[in-house]
Design an enzyme around this catalytic site. Structure first.
Site, PDB file in Angstrom:
ATOM      1  N   LYS A  27     -13.309 -21.166  18.643  1.00 55.98           N
ATOM      2  CA  LYS A  27     -14.126 -22.373  18.767  1.00 55.98           C
ATOM      3  C   LYS A  27     -15.234 -22.186  19.800  1.00 55.98           C
ATOM      4  O   LYS A  27     -16.356 -22.691  19.624  1.00 55.98           O
ATOM      5  CB  LYS A  27     -13.248 -23.567  19.136  1.00 55.98           C
ATOM      6  CG  LYS A  27     -12.353 -24.057  17.996  1.00 55.98           C
ATOM      7  CD  LYS A  27     -13.175 -24.554  16.809  1.00 55.98           C
ATOM      8  CE  LYS A  27     -12.331 -25.230  15.756  1.00 55.98           C
ATOM      9  NZ  LYS A  27     -13.131 -25.753  14.623  1.00 55.98           N
ATOM     10  N   ASN A  48     -16.133 -27.955   9.076  1.00 56.87           N
ATOM     11  CA  ASN A  48     -14.936 -28.582   9.621  1.00 56.87           C
ATOM     12  C   ASN A  48     -13.678 -27.737   9.428  1.00 56.87           C
ATOM     13  O   ASN A  48     -12.727 -27.867  10.195  1.00 56.87           O
ATOM     14  CB  ASN A  48     -14.751 -29.947   8.941  1.00 56.87           C
ATOM     15  CG  ASN A  48     -13.389 -30.540   9.186  1.00 56.87           C
ATOM     16  OD1 ASN A  48     -13.070 -30.975  10.285  1.00 56.87           O
ATOM     17  ND2 ASN A  48     -12.551 -30.564   8.152  1.00 56.87           N
ATOM     18  N   ASP A  98     -12.602 -20.475   0.006  1.00 58.54           N
ATOM     19  CA  ASP A  98     -12.033 -19.916   1.228  1.00 58.54           C
ATOM     20  C   ASP A  98     -13.206 -19.513   2.108  1.00 58.54           C
ATOM     21  O   ASP A  98     -13.882 -18.512   1.834  1.00 58.54           O
ATOM     22  CB  ASP A  98     -11.166 -18.700   0.887  1.00 58.54           C
ATOM     23  CG  ASP A  98     -10.573 -18.026   2.121  1.00 58.54           C
ATOM     24  OD1 ASP A  98     -10.896 -18.453   3.256  1.00 58.54           O
ATOM     25  OD2 ASP A  98      -9.788 -17.075   1.947  1.00 58.54           O
ATOM     26  N   VAL A  99     -13.476 -20.288   3.157  1.00 56.51           N
ATOM     27  CA  VAL A  99     -14.679 -20.057   3.962  1.00 56.51           C
ATOM     28  C   VAL A  99     -14.648 -18.733   4.713  1.00 56.51           C
ATOM     29  O   VAL A  99     -15.689 -18.287   5.223  1.00 56.51           O
ATOM     30  CB  VAL A  99     -14.934 -21.216   4.952  1.00 56.51           C
ATOM     31  CG1 VAL A  99     -15.131 -22.529   4.219  1.00 56.51           C
ATOM     32  CG2 VAL A  99     -13.807 -21.328   5.978  1.00 56.51           C
ATOM     33  N   TYR A 101      -7.379 -19.493  19.088  1.00 54.38           N
ATOM     34  CA  TYR A 101      -8.039 -20.707  18.592  1.00 54.38           C
ATOM     35  C   TYR A 101      -9.200 -21.103  19.500  1.00 54.38           C
ATOM     36  O   TYR A 101     -10.315 -21.365  19.025  1.00 54.38           O
ATOM     37  CB  TYR A 101      -7.020 -21.844  18.507  1.00 54.38           C
ATOM     38  CG  TYR A 101      -7.618 -23.186  18.098  1.00 54.38           C
ATOM     39  CD1 TYR A 101      -7.940 -23.439  16.767  1.00 54.38           C
ATOM     40  CD2 TYR A 101      -7.853 -24.181  19.046  1.00 54.38           C
ATOM     41  CE1 TYR A 101      -8.489 -24.661  16.390  1.00 54.38           C
ATOM     42  CE2 TYR A 101      -8.401 -25.395  18.669  1.00 54.38           C
ATOM     43  CZ  TYR A 101      -8.718 -25.631  17.351  1.00 54.38           C
ATOM     44  OH  TYR A 101      -9.272 -26.834  16.987  1.00 54.38           O
TER      45      TYR A 101
END
Length: 245
Positions: free
Chosen positions: A150, A83, A56-57, A146
């Site tokens: 990013k 990714n 789990d990053v 989101y």
């Protein structure tokens, strides 16, 4: 010479497509994914060149454990591809705590945690690629968290580009457009999907008619980046889907 390539979010989608591509090219791939069963299934399909690791990053402890496990098999890492991401449209006023925190922790915190763990295992000539989104530069409704995650990752990529340059480690930010593969299903609440599509249409974005690229096509770009001559680097590139002729 075979490279060791670590890919987050490798159980499905672009991450899995990249793992398949690089293994087929003769590289060794490490598939990281929050759902261990998915990366294990993908690795079993790919074969001996693939190593699955549940990770789990968004969790510092999970990332530390994953990279310690990688070090048991691979003494160094040539490429890290960040990714893994959560894509979930919602209005900020309706957002649940978990929706906000998990998106930021995975999409922005994840690349930071994985880069921190990978860098000590990297040498001059290694590469970090952070996968961003074309939506950062678009008026896309219902994607404020989101897009912000990013955009923050892109700023991180630029800082890392300068931080690691003197050590000979290249860093690229790749803005990717809409992508698809056969059998892919968008696992989101149906009401949220409808609201997202309606809001997008209201600002001139028709999701039904928007061009979509294949994951397998996008892997060509990552292959080209990794194989750049030593005297070239790309700090940031943008990919956009187009309708094939």
């Amino acid at each position: 010479m075979a490279k060791t390539i670590v890919i987050t979010g490798a159980g499905v989608g672009l991450g899995r497509a990249l793992a398949r591509r690089f293994a087929a090219d003769g590289d060794n791939v490490v598939l990281l994914g929050r759902t261990a069963a998915k990366v294990e299934a993908a690795a079993a399909e790919i074969g001996d060149r693939a190593m699955p690791v549940g990770c789990d990053v968004s969790s510092p402890d999970s990332v530390r454990a994953a990279f310690a496990k990688i070090a048991e098999r691979h003494s160094s890492i040539d490429v890290l591809i960040n990714n893994a991401a959560i894509f979930e449209p919602f209005l900020i006023e309706n957002a649940k705590d978990e929706q906000i925190l998990s998106t930021i922790a995975t999409n922005l915190g994840g690349p930071m945690l994985c880069a921190r763990a990978a860098i000590p295992m990297m040498k001059s000539g290694s590469y970090i690629i952070n996968v961003s989104s074309e939506s950062v530069a678009m008026n896309f409704p219902h994607l404020s968290v989101y897009q912000s995650s990013k955009a923050g990752m892109e700023r991180f990529s630029e800082s890392l580009f300068h931080e690691l340059g003197p050590r000979g480690i290249r860093v690229s930010n790749v803005r990717a457009g809409a992508m698809y593969e056969e059998g892919k299903v968008w696992d989101a609440d149906i009401d949220a999907q409808i609201a997202f599509g309606t809001a997008a249409a209201a600002v001139g974005i028709n999701l039904r008619e928007k061009a979509i690229s294949q994951f397998t096509s996008v892997t060509d770009v990552f292959r080209a980046l990794i194989d750049l001559p030593a005297d070239l680097q790309a700090a940031s590139i943008s990919l956009h889907a187009r309708k094939a002729d």
